[in-house]
Design an enzyme around this catalytic site. Structure first.
Site, PDB file in Angstrom:
ATOM      1  N   LEU A   7       0.572  -1.106   0.324  1.00 51.65           N
ATOM      2  CA  LEU A   7       0.074   0.063   0.204  1.00 51.65           C
ATOM      3  C   LEU A   7       1.021   1.435   0.255  1.00 51.65           C
ATOM      4  O   LEU A   7       1.698   1.447   0.514  1.00 51.65           O
ATOM      5  CB  LEU A   7      -0.386  -0.037   1.205  1.00 51.65           C
ATOM      6  CG  LEU A   7      -1.676  -1.332   1.478  1.00 51.65           C
ATOM      7  CD1 LEU A   7      -2.606  -1.416   2.550  1.00 51.65           C
ATOM      8  CD2 LEU A   7      -3.160  -1.425   0.387  1.00 51.65           C
ATOM      9  N   ALA A   8       0.957   1.993  -0.999  1.00 49.67           N
ATOM     10  CA  ALA A   8       1.435   3.153  -1.133  1.00 49.67           C
ATOM     11  C   ALA A   8       0.721   4.404  -2.056  1.00 49.67           C
ATOM     12  O   ALA A   8       1.589   5.392  -2.263  1.00 49.67           O
ATOM     13  CB  ALA A   8       2.942   2.799  -1.858  1.00 49.67           C
ATOM     14  N   ARG A  14       2.044  14.311   7.306  1.00 51.80           N
ATOM     15  CA  ARG A  14       2.515  14.327   8.208  1.00 51.80           C
ATOM     16  C   ARG A  14       4.309  14.577   7.857  1.00 51.80           C
ATOM     17  O   ARG A  14       4.744  15.594   9.216  1.00 51.80           O
ATOM     18  CB  ARG A  14       2.000  13.237   9.398  1.00 51.80           C
ATOM     19  CG  ARG A  14       0.726  13.404  10.478  1.00 51.80           C
ATOM     20  CD  ARG A  14       0.705  12.486  11.625  1.00 51.80           C
ATOM     21  NE  ARG A  14       0.306  11.149  10.615  1.00 51.80           N
ATOM     22  CZ  ARG A  14       0.089   9.735  11.202  1.00 51.80           C
ATOM     23  NH1 ARG A  14       0.163   9.739  12.257  1.00 51.80           N
ATOM     24  NH2 ARG A  14      -0.445   8.919  10.370  1.00 51.80           N
ATOM     25  N   GLY A  77      -9.515   4.786   1.636  1.00 54.17           N
ATOM     26  CA  GLY A  77      -9.344   4.053   2.746  1.00 54.17           C
ATOM     27  C   GLY A  77      -8.175   2.505   2.768  1.00 54.17           C
ATOM     28  O   GLY A  77      -7.964   2.792   0.658  1.00 54.17           O
ATOM     29  N   THR A  78      -7.582   1.684   3.470  1.00 50.17           N
ATOM     30  CA  THR A  78      -6.964   0.372   3.273  1.00 50.17           C
ATOM     31  C   THR A  78      -7.704  -0.600   2.171  1.00 50.17           C
ATOM     32  O   THR A  78      -6.975  -1.814   1.688  1.00 50.17           O
ATOM     33  CB  THR A  78      -6.111   0.276   4.245  1.00 50.17           C
ATOM     34  OG1 THR A  78      -6.971   0.146   5.399  1.00 50.17           O
ATOM     35  CG2 THR A  78      -4.830   0.820   4.642  1.00 50.17           C
ATOM     36  N   ASP A 102       4.518   1.714   5.022  1.00 49.71           N
ATOM     37  CA  ASP A 102       5.892   2.945   5.274  1.00 49.71           C
ATOM     38  C   ASP A 102       6.217   1.631   6.863  1.00 49.71           C
ATOM     39  O   ASP A 102       6.439   2.221   7.457  1.00 49.71           O
ATOM     40  CB  ASP A 102       4.954   3.640   6.011  1.00 49.71           C
ATOM     41  CG  ASP A 102       3.944   3.811   6.796  1.00 49.71           C
ATOM     42  OD1 ASP A 102       3.249   2.001   6.761  1.00 49.71           O
ATOM     43  OD2 ASP A 102       3.198   3.967   7.196  1.00 49.71           O
ATOM     44  N   ASN A 169      -2.420  -3.836  15.744  1.00 47.32           N
ATOM     45  CA  ASN A 169      -2.501  -4.355  14.180  1.00 47.32           C
ATOM     46  C   ASN A 169      -1.500  -3.341  13.935  1.00 47.32           C
ATOM     47  O   ASN A 169      -0.713  -2.115  13.328  1.00 47.32           O
ATOM     48  CB  ASN A 169      -4.141  -4.110  13.421  1.00 47.32           C
ATOM     49  CG  ASN A 169      -3.728  -4.084  11.955  1.00 47.32           C
ATOM     50  OD1 ASN A 169      -2.684  -4.870  11.443  1.00 47.32           O
ATOM     51  ND2 ASN A 169      -4.696  -3.710  11.311  1.00 47.32           N
ATOM     52  N   ALA A 375      56.360  19.015  -0.176  1.00 46.85           N
ATOM     53  CA  ALA A 375      55.155  19.615   0.277  1.00 46.85           C
ATOM     54  C   ALA A 375      54.790  20.895  -0.664  1.00 46.85           C
ATOM     55  O   ALA A 375      55.579  21.691  -1.223  1.00 46.85           O
ATOM     56  CB  ALA A 375      55.483  19.947   1.528  1.00 46.85           C
ATOM     57  N   ASN A 381      46.624  20.402 -13.519  1.00 45.02           N
ATOM     58  CA  ASN A 381      46.072  19.565 -14.941  1.00 45.02           C
ATOM     59  C   ASN A 381      44.921  19.444 -15.292  1.00 45.02           C
ATOM     60  O   ASN A 381      44.400  19.212 -15.867  1.00 45.02           O
ATOM     61  CB  ASN A 381      45.650  17.494 -13.808  1.00 45.02           C
ATOM     62  CG  ASN A 381      44.208  19.082 -12.573  1.00 45.02           C
ATOM     63  OD1 ASN A 381      44.328  19.444 -12.423  1.00 45.02           O
ATOM     64  ND2 ASN A 381      43.222  17.359 -12.635  1.00 45.02           N
TER      65      ASN A 381
HETATM   66  C1  UD1 Z   1      -3.280   0.898   9.305  1.00 47.37           C
HETATM   67  C2  UD1 Z   1      -4.432  -0.096   9.962  1.00 47.37           C
HETATM   68  C3  UD1 Z   1      -4.072   0.196  11.333  1.00 47.37           C
HETATM   69  C4  UD1 Z   1      -2.564  -0.395  11.891  1.00 47.37           C
HETATM   70  C5  UD1 Z   1      -2.397   1.047  11.235  1.00 47.37           C
HETATM   71  C6  UD1 Z   1      -0.129   0.179  11.608  1.00 47.37           C
HETATM   72  C7  UD1 Z   1      -6.665   0.495   8.932  1.00 47.37           C
HETATM   73  C8  UD1 Z   1      -8.211   0.446   8.427  1.00 47.37           C
HETATM   74  N1  UD1 Z   1      -5.453   0.187   9.653  1.00 47.37           N
HETATM   75  O1  UD1 Z   1      -4.015   2.072   9.995  1.00 47.37           O
HETATM   76  O2  UD1 Z   1      -4.967  -0.568  12.081  1.00 47.37           O
HETATM   77  O3  UD1 Z   1      -2.767  -0.480  13.146  1.00 47.37           O
HETATM   78  O4  UD1 Z   1      -2.470   0.528  10.087  1.00 47.37           O
HETATM   79  O5  UD1 Z   1       0.533   0.763  10.676  1.00 47.37           O
HETATM   80  O6  UD1 Z   1      -6.028  -0.561   7.672  1.00 47.37           O
HETATM   81  N2  UD1 Z   1      -3.101   3.674   1.984  1.00 47.37           N
HETATM   82  C9  UD1 Z   1      -3.092   3.213   0.839  1.00 47.37           C
HETATM   83  N3  UD1 Z   1      -4.679   4.015  -0.096  1.00 47.37           N
HETATM   84  C10 UD1 Z   1      -5.094   4.600   1.049  1.00 47.37           C
HETATM   85  C11 UD1 Z   1      -5.646   4.656   2.155  1.00 47.37           C
HETATM   86  C12 UD1 Z   1      -4.247   4.061   2.553  1.00 47.37           C
HETATM   87  O7  UD1 Z   1      -2.671   3.377  -0.380  1.00 47.37           O
HETATM   88  O8  UD1 Z   1      -6.594   5.072   0.368  1.00 47.37           O
HETATM   89  C13 UD1 Z   1      -1.943   3.162   2.713  1.00 47.37           C
HETATM   90  C14 UD1 Z   1      -1.342   4.169   2.825  1.00 47.37           C
HETATM   91  O9  UD1 Z   1       0.289   4.652   1.685  1.00 47.37           O
HETATM   92  C15 UD1 Z   1      -0.072   4.054   3.619  1.00 47.37           C
HETATM   93  C16 UD1 Z   1      -0.628   2.528   4.163  1.00 47.37           C
HETATM   94  O10 UD1 Z   1      -2.314   2.679   2.992  1.00 47.37           O
HETATM   95  O11 UD1 Z   1       1.236   3.025   2.982  1.00 47.37           O
HETATM   96  C17 UD1 Z   1      -1.343   2.989   5.671  1.00 47.37           C
HETATM   97  O12 UD1 Z   1      -2.362   4.011   5.737  1.00 47.37           O
HETATM   98  P1  UD1 Z   1      -2.500   4.733   7.156  1.00 47.37           P
HETATM   99  O13 UD1 Z   1      -3.762   6.307   6.470  1.00 47.37           O
HETATM  100  O14 UD1 Z   1      -1.387   5.310   7.455  1.00 47.37           O
HETATM  101  O15 UD1 Z   1      -3.148   3.431   7.636  1.00 47.37           O
HETATM  102  P2  UD1 Z   1      -3.233   3.863   9.283  1.00 47.37           P
HETATM  103  O16 UD1 Z   1      -4.409   4.252   9.809  1.00 47.37           O
HETATM  104  O17 UD1 Z   1      -1.532   3.778  10.121  1.00 47.37           O
HETATM  105 CA    CA Z   2       0.272   4.895   9.209  1.00 49.05          CA
END
Ligand code: UD1
Ligand code: CA
Length: 453
Positions: A7-8, A14, A77-78, A102, A169, A375, A381
């Site tokens: 997931l990137a 921040r 979201g993830t 990350d 998690n 020295a 050059n």
């Molecule tokens: C997520 C988890 C949380 C866990 C934490 C660990 C969920 C809902 N929550 O929260 O339970 O403790 O990671 O670090 O999954 N990303 C995308 N697309 C999106 C959103 C995020 O690619 O739409 C990627 C971000 O770039 C990042 C990763 O997903 O690399 C995690 O996203 P982030 O928003 O940091 O999740 P957390 O709130 O940290």
């Molecule tokens: Ca995170």
């Protein structure tokens, strides 16, 4: 069979940066490259990286071969991110390993253990968890009995009582894809962040098992610059401990940094404020530092380097360098040489037992063996357009403050008088003097005084 998805797509607000978070570097390697490294030993059949924010930059920065990029154009979201995999993994029957982009400190063994536990127990999902002294910000994992996951609640959705749970998690999961595929389309965003959570998919399949990571430092995510700096410190500690266990003495470890790509032999001594980078190899018996930087260089046995900078160079055994020397641009220093105070060598080769002890610049020069560079000897050059070579034969000696205007060749056993500016070649066994003769005028000063009065 295992497919990896990273997931990137997030921005990493921040970090307060124009650079996407996953491209920030830790010890010279981007966060996402490190995550890819940590799964490589599992020999994944496919590697999918989900990109969104500055997708083009992220794509072009990832050099690892065989990566497939999947675009998530809006970041909802993830769970939404993983939904984007559906068309790419149609009909796939194996496991899917999901990692946040990350978490750069994961050990490959941890990933192997996660996959193995998943497959041995035939789980629908296996998630990596950790017990954190300060679990703030993470999703909390609630298990029944041993490690069977009941619920994952995001920090922002936790009640005060749920927040007390320190089992978190890590955001690293192994899914049986066929199970995940069925529940993914039905995720809802009924939560504090109005996002589609991957964690909701986790609890809609079964069985779900949690596996604790041994060392919680491994799963620390990078969200801001402070965490980036702490991760670097953890990485450095691992590297230093590895080399100390292998017989390297590191005096004042916290002041020393060493890239993972560096190789050290036993009985090397690293003095304080020393930094070793890139593809550097340092052989046994060397004493490096204090105050030195060595990058992409090979250092032979029993070399001493004091307050000096060496990049892209090769130094043979028993050479003494410094204080305050600078070797660069493929400098090659033969066995037993001395390169001393305020000496710069650029693209220069010194034959063995040659001394350049003080205040010299040698660029594009080659010397024979047992040469003595006086020295303040300088190679001219560069004519403003091109660089030219200087060749110096065996046992030749240049006097102090010699300027060698290249291209020029000095033979074997040559002497150059101090203060000479040499513009023409000097054959073997000759003395060359190229300076004005001194004039001494007796009584000149008192005469001048008298004439003033
Ligand atoms: C997520 C988890 C949380 C866990 C934490 C660990 C969920 C809902 N929550 O929260 O339970 O403790 O990671 O670090 O999954 N990303 C995308 N697309 C999106 C959103 C995020 O690619 O739409 C990627 C971000 O770039 C990042 C990763 O997903 O690399 C995690 O996203 P982030 O928003 O940091 O999740 P957390 O709130 O940290
Ligand atoms: Ca995170």
């Amino acid at each position: 069979m295992v497919v990896v998805a990273i997931l990137a797509a997030g921005r990493g607000t921040r970090m307060k940066s124009n650079l996407p978070k996953v491209l920030h570097t830790l010890g010279g390697r981007s966060l996402v490259a490190r995550v890819l490294d940590s799964v490589e030993p599992l020999s994944p059949s496919r590697r999918l990286v989900i990109v969104g924010y500055q997708a083009e930059e992220v794509k072009s920065a990832i050099q690892t071969p065989n990566i497939e990029f999947v675009e998530q154009t809006v970041q909802l979201g993830t769970g939404h991110a993983i939904q984007q995999l559906l068309p790419h993994l149609e009909g796939y029957k194996g496991d899917l390993l999901v990692l946040n982009g990350d978490v750069p400190l994961l050990r490959p063994e941890t990933m192997k253990n996660l996959l193995q536990t998943h497959q041995e127990n035939q789980n629908a999902v296996t998630i990596l968890t950790a017990h954190l002294p300060d679990p703030k910000g993470y999703g909390r994992v609630f298990c029944n009995g041993e490690n069977v996951v009941q619920q994952i609640v995001e920090d922002k959705d936790c009640t005060a009582a749920q927040k007390q749970n320190c089992r978190i998690n890590a955001g690293i999961y192994c899914f049986r894809w066929q199970d995940l595929e069925k529940v993914l389309p039905h995720l809802e965003a009924n939560n504090a962040q109005k996002e589609y959570y991957l964690t909701d998919a986790v609890t809609q399949v079964s069985p779900v098992m949690a596996v604790d990571v041994e060392d919680f430092q491994e799963i620390l995510g990078i969200n801001d610059r402070l965490q980036l700096a702490s991760a670097y410190e953890i990485l450095q500690q691992r590297i230093r401990e590895k080399w100390m266990a292998a017989g390297v003495t590191i005096i004042d470890p916290s002041s020393v940094t060493i890239d993972e790509t560096v190789e050290l032999q036993s009985d090397v001594i690293i003095e304080p404020q020393t930094h070793l980078r890139g593809n550097t190899v340092i052989q046994t018996g060397c004493r490096i530092g204090p105050g030195s930087l060595i990058e992409n260089s090979q250092i032979g046995e029993n070399v001493k380097v004091l307050f000096s900078v060496i990049t892209d160079s090769i130094v043979q055994a028993t050479v003494r360098i410094g204080p305050y020397a600078h070797l660069r641009g493929h400098a090659q220093v033969g066995e037993g040489c001395r390169v001393g105070n305020f000496v710069e060598l650029k693209n220069t080769t010194l034959g063995s037992k040659t001394n350049v002890a003080h205040l010299s610049y040698l660029g594009d020069a080659t010397t024979g063996t047992k040469v003595n560079i006086g020295a303040g000897t300088i190679t001219g050059n560069y004519d403003g357009v091109n660089k030219h070579p200087t060749k110096i034969g065996d046992r030749t000696a240049t006097g102090s403050n010699t300027v060698l205007i290249a291209p020029v060749t000095l033979g074997n056993d040559v002497y150059i008088a101090a203060g000479s500016t040499i513009t023409e070649d000097v054959p073997d066994d000759c003395l060359a003097v190229a300076r004005e003769r001194q004039i001494v005028k007796p009584g000149w000063v008192s005469k001048k005084r008298e004439s003033r009065e």
